[in-house]
Design a protein around this motif. Structure first.
Motif, PDB file in Angstrom:
ATOM      1  N   ALA A  47      -7.508   5.659   1.007  1.00 45.91           N
ATOM      2  CA  ALA A  47      -7.944   5.428   2.379  1.00 45.91           C
ATOM      3  C   ALA A  47      -9.023   6.440   2.738  1.00 45.91           C
ATOM      4  CB  ALA A  47      -6.757   5.549   3.336  1.00 45.91           C
ATOM      5  N   ASN A  48      -9.563   6.295   3.929  1.00 45.64           N
ATOM      6  CA  ASN A  48     -10.585   7.228   4.395  1.00 45.64           C
ATOM      7  C   ASN A  48     -10.008   8.391   5.189  1.00 45.64           C
ATOM      8  OD1 ASN A  48     -12.850   5.929   3.236  1.00 45.64           O
ATOM      9  ND2 ASN A  48     -12.834   4.411   4.877  1.00 45.64           N
ATOM     10  N   PRO A 104     -12.659   4.451  -1.264  1.00 48.34           N
ATOM     11  CA  PRO A 104     -12.273   5.330  -0.153  1.00 48.34           C
ATOM     12  C   PRO A 104     -12.657   6.791  -0.372  1.00 48.34           C
ATOM     13  CG  PRO A 104     -10.429   3.962  -0.881  1.00 48.34           C
ATOM     14  CD  PRO A 104     -11.494   3.834  -1.911  1.00 48.34           C
ATOM     15  N   THR A 105     -12.714   7.512   0.748  1.00 43.65           N
ATOM     16  CA  THR A 105     -12.999   8.944   0.694  1.00 43.65           C
ATOM     17  C   THR A 105     -11.880   9.685  -0.019  1.00 43.65           C
ATOM     18  OG1 THR A 105     -14.209   8.802   2.772  1.00 43.65           O
ATOM     19  CG2 THR A 105     -13.465  10.994   2.093  1.00 43.65           C
ATOM     20  N   TYR A 106     -10.647   9.282   0.288  1.00 45.40           N
ATOM     21  CA  TYR A 106      -9.483   9.903  -0.350  1.00 45.40           C
ATOM     22  C   TYR A 106      -8.927   8.926  -1.384  1.00 45.40           C
ATOM     23  CZ  TYR A 106     -10.244  13.341   3.234  1.00 45.40           C
ATOM     24  OH  TYR A 106     -10.833  14.303   4.014  1.00 45.40           O
ATOM     25  N   GLN A 149       0.825  -1.208   0.000  1.00 49.37           N
ATOM     26  CA  GLN A 149       0.000   0.000   0.000  1.00 49.37           C
ATOM     27  C   GLN A 149       0.863   1.263   0.000  1.00 49.37           C
ATOM     28  OE1 GLN A 149      -3.332   0.099  -0.468  1.00 49.37           O
ATOM     29  NE2 GLN A 149      -3.029  -2.093  -0.810  1.00 49.37           N
TER      30      GLN A 149
END
Length: 214
Positions: free
Chosen positions: A159-160, A154-156, A93
């Motif tokens: 990831a969140n 994800p929001t970004y 990641q």
């Protein structure tokens, strides 16, 4: 432990923008010293001793140690002020986040920074219109590659919570808006920007909120 830092910055510099966001997210105290790139302040001898690249940002630590290059500064901050983390601990990641960040930092920014545009205008006959077209082309190409790397959920980006690549992205989108890039194909990226700019750390780092904003 990091205490007071000094950030040499220019309000419209996307590389400075990245660092401002990181400092804010990590809750670090810093003072900003504006460096007017348009006026040529980056070429002043006393500044060149700090940053031989004649660029921003430059981060000076409390003991006088000088750091340059935004990604190197972000790496230093990540190691010395690790909360909140801007890079995943999982190696795979982490590689994905760094790859996305480097699309902006290594592919888009080097051909679009102030010194390149100045050279194109002064030595290669670029007008304001041709320079803007140049900017739009490379920004669009880079954003297309960036968006292609992202998962949907994800929001970004990955990831969140914001990660290092999101700092680079939001700063680059500021340039995209400024230069009139058609952002219609980049709805996912605009959603990330919208969420990020709701956070105080991003909002305070916006170019228009800097003391040297024109």
């Amino acid at each position: 432990m990091i205490t007071m830092l000094t950030l040499y910055s220019y309000w419209r510099s996307s590389t400075s923008y990245r660092v401002r966001v990181a400092l804010n997210l990590k809750g670090l105290s810093y003072r900003t010293v504006p460096v007017d790139l348009v006026a040529g302040a980056q070429r002043a001898p006393d500044y060149v001793t700090k940053n031989p690249s004649k660029a921003v940002p430059t981060l000076v630590l409390e003991d006088g140690t000088v750091l340059t290059q935004s990604l190197a500064i972000l790496d230093y901050l990540e190691h010395t002020a690790p909360d909140p983390a801007l890079l995943p601990s999982d190696p795979l990641q982490r590689a994905k986040v760094l790859a996305a960040a480097q699309i902006i930092a290594s592919d888009i920014h080097p051909v679009n920074n102030f010194k390149v545009l100045s050279r194109l205008k002064s030595h290669h006959g670029f007008t304001g219109d041709t320079a803007a077209a140049w900017m739009r082309h490379w920004i669009s190409e880079g954003l297309e590659a960036y968006q292609a790397l992202l998962p949907d959920a994800p929001t970004y980006s990955f990831a969140n919570t914001p990660q290092l690549c999101d700092l680079c992205l939001v700063a680059q989108l500021y340039n995209a808006h400024r230069w009139g890039v058609d952002l219609t194909p980049f709805a996912r990226l605009l959603d990330i920007e919208k969420q990020a700019l709701k956070l105080p750390a991003f909002d305070a780092a916006r170019p228009e909120n800097q003391q040297d904003a024109a």
